[in-house]
Enzyme design. Structure first.
Site, PDB file in Angstrom:
ATOM      1  N   HIS A  65       0.397 -18.433   3.461  1.00  0.00           N
ATOM      2  CA  HIS A  65      -0.697 -18.707   2.550  1.00  0.00           C
ATOM      3  C   HIS A  65      -1.972 -18.649   3.446  1.00  0.00           C
ATOM      4  O   HIS A  65      -2.342 -18.815   4.338  1.00  0.00           O
ATOM      5  CB  HIS A  65      -0.667 -20.235   2.466  1.00  0.00           C
ATOM      6  CG  HIS A  65      -1.782 -20.710   1.517  1.00  0.00           C
ATOM      7  ND1 HIS A  65      -2.502 -21.827   1.721  1.00  0.00           N
ATOM      8  CD2 HIS A  65      -2.055 -20.427   0.225  1.00  0.00           C
ATOM      9  CE1 HIS A  65      -3.502 -22.331   0.890  1.00  0.00           C
ATOM     10  NE2 HIS A  65      -3.054 -21.231  -0.123  1.00  0.00           N
ATOM     11  N   HIS A  66      -3.116 -17.731   2.714  1.00  0.00           N
ATOM     12  CA  HIS A  66      -4.306 -17.531   3.172  1.00  0.00           C
ATOM     13  C   HIS A  66      -5.272 -18.066   2.171  1.00  0.00           C
ATOM     14  O   HIS A  66      -5.563 -17.546   1.177  1.00  0.00           O
ATOM     15  CB  HIS A  66      -4.690 -16.098   3.184  1.00  0.00           C
ATOM     16  CG  HIS A  66      -3.853 -15.159   4.399  1.00  0.00           C
ATOM     17  ND1 HIS A  66      -3.512 -13.929   4.466  1.00  0.00           N
ATOM     18  CD2 HIS A  66      -3.206 -15.717   5.522  1.00  0.00           C
ATOM     19  CE1 HIS A  66      -2.653 -13.878   5.649  1.00  0.00           C
ATOM     20  NE2 HIS A  66      -2.598 -14.848   5.973  1.00  0.00           N
ATOM     21  N   GLU A  67      -5.966 -19.392   2.450  1.00  0.00           N
ATOM     22  CA  GLU A  67      -6.833 -19.759   1.733  1.00  0.00           C
ATOM     23  C   GLU A  67      -8.474 -19.415   2.463  1.00  0.00           C
ATOM     24  O   GLU A  67      -8.624 -19.761   3.309  1.00  0.00           O
ATOM     25  CB  GLU A  67      -7.087 -21.653   1.649  1.00  0.00           C
ATOM     26  CG  GLU A  67      -8.078 -21.916   0.917  1.00  0.00           C
ATOM     27  CD  GLU A  67      -8.472 -21.268  -0.468  1.00  0.00           C
ATOM     28  OE1 GLU A  67      -7.722 -21.776  -1.257  1.00  0.00           O
ATOM     29  OE2 GLU A  67      -9.603 -20.947  -0.567  1.00  0.00           O
TER      30      GLU A  67
ATOM     31  N   HIS B  94      -4.779 -16.530  -6.132  1.00  0.00           N
ATOM     32  CA  HIS B  94      -5.428 -17.566  -6.644  1.00  0.00           C
ATOM     33  C   HIS B  94      -6.783 -17.410  -6.771  1.00  0.00           C
ATOM     34  O   HIS B  94      -7.441 -16.894  -5.700  1.00  0.00           O
ATOM     35  CB  HIS B  94      -4.829 -19.037  -6.120  1.00  0.00           C
ATOM     36  CG  HIS B  94      -3.359 -19.383  -6.523  1.00  0.00           C
ATOM     37  ND1 HIS B  94      -3.208 -20.679  -7.070  1.00  0.00           N
ATOM     38  CD2 HIS B  94      -2.433 -18.616  -6.704  1.00  0.00           C
ATOM     39  CE1 HIS B  94      -1.997 -20.737  -7.495  1.00  0.00           C
ATOM     40  NE2 HIS B  94      -1.342 -19.604  -7.280  1.00  0.00           N
ATOM     41  N   GLU B  95      -7.525 -18.038  -7.952  1.00  0.00           N
ATOM     42  CA  GLU B  95      -8.921 -17.771  -7.961  1.00  0.00           C
ATOM     43  C   GLU B  95      -9.093 -16.342  -7.905  1.00  0.00           C
ATOM     44  O   GLU B  95      -9.896 -15.708  -6.897  1.00  0.00           O
ATOM     45  CB  GLU B  95      -9.984 -18.313  -6.565  1.00  0.00           C
ATOM     46  CG  GLU B  95      -9.754 -19.941  -6.991  1.00  0.00           C
ATOM     47  CD  GLU B  95      -8.344 -20.247  -6.238  1.00  0.00           C
ATOM     48  OE1 GLU B  95      -8.210 -19.876  -5.217  1.00  0.00           O
ATOM     49  OE2 GLU B  95      -7.906 -21.341  -6.454  1.00  0.00           O
TER      50      GLU B  95
ATOM     51  N   GLU C  85      -3.129 -16.394 -10.300  1.00  0.00           N
ATOM     52  CA  GLU C  85      -3.451 -17.620 -11.224  1.00  0.00           C
ATOM     53  C   GLU C  85      -4.734 -17.404 -12.200  1.00  0.00           C
ATOM     54  O   GLU C  85      -4.148 -16.613 -13.320  1.00  0.00           O
ATOM     55  CB  GLU C  85      -4.315 -18.891 -10.028  1.00  0.00           C
ATOM     56  CG  GLU C  85      -4.448 -20.099 -10.674  1.00  0.00           C
ATOM     57  CD  GLU C  85      -5.121 -21.307  -9.551  1.00  0.00           C
ATOM     58  OE1 GLU C  85      -4.638 -22.249  -9.560  1.00  0.00           O
ATOM     59  OE2 GLU C  85      -5.795 -20.743  -9.079  1.00  0.00           O
TER      60      GLU C  85
ATOM     61  N   GLU D 129      -2.166 -27.921 -11.427  1.00  0.00           N
ATOM     62  CA  GLU D 129      -2.753 -28.697 -10.513  1.00  0.00           C
ATOM     63  C   GLU D 129      -3.721 -29.414 -11.178  1.00  0.00           C
ATOM     64  O   GLU D 129      -4.059 -30.727 -10.707  1.00  0.00           O
ATOM     65  CB  GLU D 129      -3.541 -28.004  -9.382  1.00  0.00           C
ATOM     66  CG  GLU D 129      -4.629 -26.702  -9.890  1.00  0.00           C
ATOM     67  CD  GLU D 129      -5.111 -25.588  -8.765  1.00  0.00           C
ATOM     68  OE1 GLU D 129      -4.126 -25.496  -7.961  1.00  0.00           O
ATOM     69  OE2 GLU D 129      -6.032 -25.016  -8.908  1.00  0.00           O
TER      70      GLU D 129
HETATM   71  C1  NOJ Z   1      -6.420 -23.744  -5.020  1.00  0.00           C
HETATM   72  C2  NOJ Z   1      -5.334 -23.030  -5.570  1.00  0.00           C
HETATM   73  O1  NOJ Z   1      -4.818 -23.005  -6.774  1.00  0.00           O
HETATM   74  C3  NOJ Z   1      -3.937 -24.074  -5.131  1.00  0.00           C
HETATM   75  O2  NOJ Z   1      -2.922 -23.832  -5.619  1.00  0.00           O
HETATM   76  C4  NOJ Z   1      -4.158 -24.308  -3.640  1.00  0.00           C
HETATM   77  O3  NOJ Z   1      -3.342 -25.609  -3.465  1.00  0.00           O
HETATM   78  C5  NOJ Z   1      -5.633 -24.612  -3.141  1.00  0.00           C
HETATM   79  N1  NOJ Z   1      -6.510 -24.003  -3.596  1.00  0.00           N
HETATM   80  C6  NOJ Z   1      -5.674 -24.537  -1.549  1.00  0.00           C
HETATM   81  O4  NOJ Z   1      -5.521 -23.306  -1.373  1.00  0.00           O
END
Ligand code: NOJ
Length: 693
Positions: free
Chosen positions: A388-390, A468-469, A487, A493
């Site tokens: 996971h890379h946020e 995502h985003e 996404e 969510e």
């Molecule tokens: C938004 C993402 O859609 C979600 O799946 C994720 O848990 C959070 N950001 C944190 O990265």
């Protein structure tokens, strides 16, 4: 990816140089292989335009074409059709994974060359492909003298003139989300007369008064800005390209081509889902052997953060601990899930992580998370870790670490990464070559390139990506099959946050809008549908049977069982709850797929045959209204018996009061049978048709 030999390839080139006369309009036209769709291009008045008819009915009225550049005269006026040529093609290609293994690409092509009326060396090409399910066209600007003031051919597009002029805007129903939203694509779809639309993202879906359904979108969005739609005059949707921070729409060079502008056309709603036009207009696989790309299902340390059981950041509720990750790996191994997502494993989540873009480390773990040990433990049980890379929308910080971060994952056998770009619309941050901080849209050219860069960097390490985003999907999974899913819409969510939650019609609308672009990581499969009580706002507004049906309805090659893993098990800690077996059984890779019934936003039923096996699966869901559904089973193989394992709403099921009432039953059926169901209010039905010996 194998490209099978063309079934038939008729090359019919009729290159005719036409007399350039400003007085007479020249037209060029082509029809779809079945003759139902007709596309006519004209240079009337020196301005390029086109029209589309379907079965004799005008679907796109006369609509402008053209490109406008900064500082130089572009392709807007004083143009004439100088040449046209026709080709036809019919081939079948194979997806390495997908909703349909073999895809037929049968089209007629028209290539129109426009030249300057006073400068015949100034050239613009329009390439049009007509399929039985719609059409695509793109601009090609060949290298030429005089068009760029720069030696290296640089050009800046300040406007694309393309229009889609739909007839009868008052009587046409449109399903859409607005463009330029601070929420990007994470909006509730609106159902309005077309006339009420201002600016919309694509895919944009509408129904003409005749019942014909149309979807406008684009294919192969590469090194260009996303096209959104702006209603300028009644029914006239004009291309509105998302700009850079400085207002320029696209920074390019001579010798470029635009993405395909697509119009999918179907006599009914289900036909839009069955169209493979977007994939057909993308380039074949550029990655070669992609046997390292794995569709599949996953569980993870994720929902717990959204409902407050865990935190991403450090502290007593930190979810991403070594012990908790191992607990999830044990569950995955026991129930046949291939991978486990762990969010919150890395340094940077403490405090307000929305604003932490510049402090995230993508290589340093939190002290209570041992990446090497978790990966080793997973491998010993045949379970992969999903990385996971946020980025929190801070792209430069990610870019600077991306190589090392992906190398780290590769070393530990991580074959899939979920990336995140949480930031309000228009505020994705990057530092340019002069060191100046810039802000961009998620779907402008800068980010279009950035997302693809992350996908190719991951591919170089045999890692697949779930963005995502993201920027919207335009079918690039065909060219880069490691771009598994994304996404790009309101996902599950929102039901945790309740701001507001996804209403009953939401997933039904997604099937006919967002999902036309490509797979979505919606993360279905909640069993605890109302963790805060039935009256709470933050809950799922649907039934358990509907949650199960989403695995079939919303196509994605990777699907999550999103709930806390303990919610899938009875209090004895061993027996799984009724319905869980469907999540265990349902594949995420298909031989073929077919929408068998549906109306946009009301209900939809989709049948899919598993890849490498004879079983079929069916998912059907409804909006806030209960409904009776009669489903002919003619998609099943003739002469074969199947055990239908049915998961459906019971007689008292209602999403508000008794969402968990689920009936599990079995029946023997054949292709000649019809099944009748009552779907509860916001209910559904999920079926596995197990082929019998
Ligand atoms: C938004 C993402 O859609 C979600 O799946 C994720 O848990 C959070 N950001 C944190 O990265």
């Amino acid at each position: 990816m194998n490209t099978t030999p063309a079934i038939a390839r008729a090359l019919l080139v009729s290159l005719c140089c036409l007399a350039l006369s400003p007085l007479h309009a020249t037209t060029a036209s082509r029809t779809s292989p079945d003759g139902a769709i007709s596309f006519v291009v004209s240079d009337e008045g020196g301005m390029p335009s086109y029209t589309v008819t379907y079965r004799g009915q005008e679907v796109i009225r006369k609509s402008a074409l053209g490109l406008e550049f900064k500082d130089v005269d572009g392709f807007v006026r004083d143009l004439q059709i100088a040449a046209q040529s026709n080709t036809s093609s019919d081939s079948t290609w194979e997806q390495p994974w997908g909703e349909q293994r073999l895809v037929r690409d049968q089209h007629n092509e028209l290539l129109v060359t426009f030249a300057g009326a006073h400068n015949p060396r100034k050239l613009l090409r329009l390439r049009v492909r007509l399929f039985d399910d719609g059409l695509g066209f793109r601009y090609e600007v060949p290298e030429q003298k005089g068009l760029s003031k720069q030696r290296d051919g640089r050009l800046e597009i300040i406007d694309e003139k393309t229009e889609f002029a739909l007839p009868t805007p008052d009587k046409t129903t449109a399903w859409w989300i607005g463009s330029y939203s601070w929420k990007s694509y994470e909006q509730l779809y609106r159902t309005t007369p077309l006339a009420a639309l201002d600016r919309a993202d694509t895919p944009f879906t509408c129904r003409l008064p005749s019942g014909v359904h149309v979807s406008i979108h684009e294919a192969a969005l590469v090194d260009y800005a996303s096209m959104t739609l702006d209603q300028r005059r009644d029914g006239v949707l004009k291309a509105d390209l998302i700009p850079w921070h400085d207002g320029i729409r696209v920074k390019t060079r001579l010798g470029f081509r635009t993405p395909w502008r697509t119009v999918q056309i179907s006599p009914d709603a289900a036909g839009l889902i069955n169209s493979r036009l977007i994939l057909n207009l993308n380039e074949p696989n550029k990655l070669g052997d992609v046997s390292w790309v794995h569709p599949g299902k996953y569980v993870g340390i994720w929902w717990g953060m959204h409902v407050g059981t865990y935190t991403w950041g450090s502290g007593p509720k930190h979810g991403a601990t070594t012990a908790n990750a191992k607990r999830h790996i044990d569950f995955a191994a026991e129930h046949g899930f291939g991978s486990v997502l762990v969010e919150g494993w890395n340094v940077g989540w403490d405090g307000d992580w929305f604003g932490n873009g510049d402090v995230f480390s993508f290589t340093k773990s939190m002290p209570d998370f041992d990446l090497a040990e978790v990966a080793r433990y997973g491998a010993s049980k045949g379970v992969h870790l999903i990385g996971h890379h946020e980025t929190s929308g801070s792209v430069t910080n990610y870019r600077n670490q991306m190589g090392a971060a992906l190398d780290l994952y590769k070393r530990h056998g991580v074959t899939q990464v979920k990336t995140g770009y949480v930031a309000d619309g228009g505020t994705v941050r990057h530092t340019d070559e002069k060191g100046i901080l810039r802000q961009e849209w998620h779907d402008g050219q800068f980010m279009v390139n950035e997302y693809l860069y992350s996908v190719t960097e991951a591919a170089a390490r045999h890692i697949s990506v779930d963005t995502h985003e993201p920027v919207k999907d335009t079918g690039l999974r065909r060219t880069y099959p490691n771009w598994l899913t994304r996404e790009g819409a309101r996902g599950q969510e929102y039901n945790a946050w309740g701001s507001p939650p996804n209403p009953p019609e939401h997933t039904v609308l997604l099937a006919f809008t967002r999902l036309l672009a490509g797979p979505m990581d919606y993360t279905p499969g909640l069993f605890n549908l109302a963790p805060n009580g039935l009256a709470a706002e933050n809950r799922v507004q649907g039934t358990l049977a509907k949650e199960l049906a989403l695995y079939v309805v919303l196509y994605s090659p990777v699907h999550m069982a999103a709930d806390l893993i303990e919610n899938y098990v009875e209090p004895d800690g061993k027996t799984t709850k009724p319905g869980f077996q469907f999540i265990v059984d349902v594949p995420t890779d298909w031989e073929s797929s077919r929408a068998v019934a549906g109306e946009v936003g009301d209900y939809v039923a989709i049948a899919r045959q598993e890849r490498n096996g004879p079983d079929w699966y069916l998912g059907a869901i409804t909006d806030e209204f209960a409904r009776e559904l009669v489903l002919p089973l003619d998609f099943l193989a003739p002469g074969r018996s199947y055990e239908a394992q049915i998961y459906r709403d019971g007689p008292l099921t209602h999403w508000r009061t008794r969402p968990n009432d689920l009936v599990c039953e079995k029946r023997v059926v054949t292709a000649q049978d019809r099944l009748e169901f009552r779907l509860a209010d916001s209910g559904g039905v999920a079926i596995r048709f197990r082929a019998m010996k």
